[in-house]
Design an enzyme around this catalytic site. Structure first.
Site, PDB file in Angstrom:
ATOM      1  N   MET A 125       0.843  -1.192   0.000  1.00  0.00           N
ATOM      2  CA  MET A 125       0.000   0.000   0.000  1.00  0.00           C
ATOM      3  C   MET A 125       0.871   1.231   0.000  1.00  0.00           C
ATOM      4  O   MET A 125       1.839   1.342   0.766  1.00  0.00           O
ATOM      5  CB  MET A 125      -0.918   0.006   1.223  1.00  0.00           C
TER       6      MET A 125
ATOM      7  N   GLU B  16       4.491   0.718  -6.024  1.00  0.00           N
ATOM      8  CA  GLU B  16       4.095   1.597  -4.911  1.00  0.00           C
ATOM      9  C   GLU B  16       4.811   2.950  -5.005  1.00  0.00           C
ATOM     10  O   GLU B  16       4.233   3.990  -4.671  1.00  0.00           O
ATOM     11  CB  GLU B  16       4.404   0.926  -3.574  1.00  0.00           C
TER      12      GLU B  16
END
Length: 836
Positions: free
Chosen positions: A267, A300
């Protein structure tokens, strides 16, 4: 509709009514080390302007203790998801004191107790809308604001967030860490990580900018953390993106944390990126695994610009961050790291995900119609990620690379720290490319489905490319012929623009013709009969790995679509897999072949095919070079095959229990041991004493999860009954442990032991959806869908539950479609002209 399920319409109205100026969020997690303490104190102070007297804050927690609006205490009006705010003025300060709940589902503030050393670890995961599980907020991506986090935690803990620490002080029994304010960001990318994490520091410098770097993991995994490799990729990526985007990394520092029981691969929280700790390799890992981790790191990192710096207004435009990050991750991997053939993995691994998703009845445009948060949660799929990235690769071929990057640079400069939609990006790309991209966007971003390309010749030998579901493509057509050494090499590549269902092409006869050579566009490719015959005899003579990847992909897609017999695919898999040098391609084949056996062959043919595949994998394992990635891949293939065939059970037990019985160079690390021991359990050749002994060897977080899976894999009706009961009634199970029990329940070849649960499944899933978090409910609904049921059972549930939540209906419909495809393939592969 539950008030927890925010809609696009109401969040748009709230956005028009308020502007958020800043948050101060105070969390007290001193009690986290006590497993009996289930909640934590959370206080939010938010400043905002308003042109309305009423609105609401979002919060999912144990309760709200007080609400203060502009200095005045207000009655608490809280329905479990929303805190009503009244008496608002043009300028407002609201403070909410509440109790949040520690999570075991990976949503919100997740708490993990490490069995290796009894230490407690915390981390947050919010996307798309779980920041409200930790602090009261306006939970929507277009209400960006600076955040100041203050965390009270045990004294010895590492505490990190999106920004650097501004101040650290002492309090009774712990420390108070205050962070610098963030730049304006959305709620879903804020982050807190706290615990006795092992930390390694470094830095990256580019131009006048120096960025502190950190890599963290649990203390018990520190011995396995290859921080230097991770730092190397990080530096390469930061240099690549800073130069390519002409916009310096804006978020001050770059920590990367590997966390347990993670629901995602990673994330993109700015300055505090979180990853699954599966990327901390406890034992041997293949080159494909290292390449995959590098791709995730760079994916990411690309989000720091696409998603964090510039963010979509609402989840319809999720592709504005995910498609770009997927494309940019592969591009950076290929051009800035040692994995110069990263496009091979993209073509074979990522696109396979997209092709699968795009053929479901629930497929959607890349720019999707997302009406609420439940729909948003399920939209993190192969369309938004891999198809979107594939289409961007086609756009670069269509518009030109420099025009594409210059458009991105203008986009960042125009919308930094703001929110955008499709139109904003197309405006910049159209300006730099000199092309009106409206029709391109309509054809690729606002439609569904995947074209299939094939080469056909008429009676006079004239060739044409035929495409189903026509779209505009710019692609290459490669003619391959044998060179003097006997290798298949490209002797001619023709650039072609397609738009219609049939496009004439001047291509001479060749042993092998590859459509979409170099993989520039997004389409399934069919091999003509001559090319298929060549491949069937000489696939191993194709020296270019990207071309081999396209061929393997074509063979698999044709098998999935019941145009190529599964036995014929399996024959090629067995003939050429042992000689496949590219680990990503090998890994894909080793996954696809057993899937074809279990799903596409008729049941009467599976037993012999299982044994033949296991014997092939066993032989390849012993023939593979010692200590090589291929040896490890084949060992894992043996474990997977041995779950449904016990003919090698004695050999596998000997490998596990007797020194010197494993192939030379093979490291029987804990993960491989569990895979092999779990296979024995699934076929009834490992009892609880065996599994308990394995757990004593590896009493870690990963070991306990593997132990659960193996325990519930045993082919015993009482074991399956206990698994079913635990799945539905044990609310203490973490996300990982629930997933392990589901996997154990479904493992092995004894489908008769679980077939009887189909009626219970359909009778229960709606209440599961209504009473469990969406992450847990999704695992149950997808993981337990009865693969041996009839289509009538699924259709009956859908007919009786027409008013069920759309997200639940989508999951059932998708599983029903997978089942329908399996049944079609089984019927196709039962035909004498296919099997003979």
């Amino acid at each position: 509709m539950s008030t927890a399920n925010l809609t696009r319409a109401e969040t748009a109205e709230r956005s028009r009514a308020i502007e958020v100026l800043g948050y101060r969020v105070e969390l007290d997690v001193l009690g986290a080390v006590d497993p009996e303490v289930g909640t934590f104190a959370t206080t939010t102070t938010v400043e905002f302007t308003a042109n309305t007297s009423t609105t609401w804050l979002d919060f999912l927690g144990a309760g709200v203790e007080s609400v203060t609006v502009n200095g005045a205490s207000m009655p608490v009006d809280y329905d479990g998801a929303r805190i009503a705010l009244t008496g608002l003025r043009e300028s407002n300060v609201v403070t909410v004191a509440a109790r949040g709940e520690y999570s075991r589902s990976g949503e919100g503030l997740h708490r993990f107790l490490d069995p290796a050393d009894d230490r407690t670890y915390l981390y947050t995961q919010y996307e798309p809308a779980d920041a409200r599980r930790v602090f009261a907020c306006f939970e929507q991506p277009d209400l960006k604001a600076p955040f100041t986090f203050v965390v009270t935690a045990p004294q010895e803990w590492e505490v990190i967030s999106n920004q650097q620490v501004a101040e650290r002080g002492d309090t009774a029994g712990g420390q108070v860490v205050t962070f610098e304010p963030t730049l304006p960001i959305s709620t879903y990318i804020t982050a807190i990580v706290a615990g006795p994490y092992h930390r390694v520091d470094s830095e990256w410098s580019g131009g006048d900018l120096t960025i502190p770097l950190g890599v963290l993991c649990r203390a018990s995994l520190a011995q396995y953390l290859d921080a230097d490799t991770i730092f190397e990729i990080t530096r390469q990526g930061l240099g690549f993106f800073a130069e390519g985007f002409d916009y310096p990394y804006p978020f001050g520092k770059y920590d990367q944390v590997f966390v347990p029981e993670y629901n995602l691969g990673a994330m993109e929280n700015p300055g505090c990126v979180t990853f699954t700790e599966a990327y901390v390799f406890r034992g041997a890992a293949t080159e494909s695994q290292y390449e995959g981790r590098a791709n995730t790191i760079l994916h990411e990192m690309a989000h720091m610009w696409f998603g964090d710096l510039v963010t979509m207004v609402w989840w319809d435009d999720l592709w504005l961050k995910e498609s770009f990050a997927d494309y940019m991750g592969a591009l950076a991997n290929a051009e800035a790291t040692r994995w110069t053939d990263a496009w091979v993995a993209f073509a074979n691994r990522r696109k396979a995900w997209a092709y699968l998703q795009d053929q479901l009845p629930t497929t959607h445009p890349i720019v999707a119609d997302i009406v609420d948060l439940e729909a948003a949660k399920l939209n993190f799929d192969g369309i938004t990620y891999a198809k979107g990235a594939s289409v961007l690769k086609q756009l670069v071929a269509y518009a030109g690379r420099e025009a594409f990057f210059e458009g991105a640079r203008r986009y960042f400069r125009a919308h930094a720290f703001g929110n955008t939609t499709l139109t904003d990006l197309l405006t910049e790309l159209s300006a730099t490319s000199g092309r009106d991209l409206t029709s391109w966007a309509r054809a690729w971003l606002q439609t569904t489905g995947v074209s299939a390309l094939s080469l056909e010749r008429d009676a006079d030998g004239r060739a044409a490319i035929v495409q189903t579901d026509p779209r505009p493509h710019r692609l290459g057509v490669g003619r391959y012929d044998f060179d003097p050494a006997g290798d298949l090499v490209c002797v001619q590549r023709i650039e072609v623009d397609l738009a219609d269902a049939r496009t004439p092409i001047d291509v001479d006869e060749a042993p092998l013709v590859v459509l979409n050579d170099a993989d520039l566009t997004y389409a399934k490719v069919r091999l003509d009969e001559r090319s298929l015959s060549t491949v069937e005899q000489s696939l191993d003579r194709v020296r270019d790995p990207l071309t081999r990847g396209l061929i393997w992909s074509s063979l698999w897609n044709t098998t999935r679509d019941s145009e190529l017999g599964a036995q014929r695919y399996l024959s090629m898999a067995q003939r050429f897999s042992a000689a496949e040098p590219h680990l990503t391609l090998l890994t894909s084949v080793l996954a696809n072949a057993p899937y074809a056996i279990e799903h596409y062959l008729p049941e009467t043919a599976r037993g012999a095919a299982r044994r033949e595949w296991l014997d092939h994998a066993w032989g390849a394992l012993w023939d593979a070079p010692p200590a090589s990635g291929s040896q490890l891949a084949w060992a894992r293939a043996v474990a997977a095959a041995a779950e449904v065939d016990d003919s090698r059970a004695d050999d596998i037990r000997s490998m596990l229990d007797t020194d010197g019985k494993a192939p030379a160079g093979l490291s029987l690390d804990p993960d491989l041991r569990w895979a092999l021991r779990g296979a024995l359990a699934a076929t009834g050749h490992a009892d609880m004493a065996d599994l308990d002994g394995e757990l004593r060897r590896d009493d870690t977080g990963s070991g306990r999860t593997a132990y659960l899976r193996a325990t519930y894999s045993r082919p015993d009706p009482d074991v399956k009954a206990k698994a079913w009961d635990a799945i539905f009634h044990d609310r203490t199970l973490s996300n990982d442990h629930l997933g392990a029990i589901i996997a154990g329940f479904r493992s092995g070849a004894r489908h008769d032991l679980v077939a009887g649960y189909a009626a219970d499944y359909f009778a229960t899933i709606r209440s599961v959806w209504e009473t469990r978090s969406i992450e847990i409910a999704r695992r149950i609904v997808v993981g337990l869908f009865p693969a041996d049921t009839s289509l009538d059972a699924a259709d009956g549930w859908r007919d009786a539950n027409a008013d069920a939540p759309a997200a639940l209906n989508r999951l059932v419909l998708e599983q029903r479609d997978h089942l329908a495809r399996d049944l079609r393939a089984q019927a196709f592969n039962s035909r004498p002209d296919v099997t003979g």
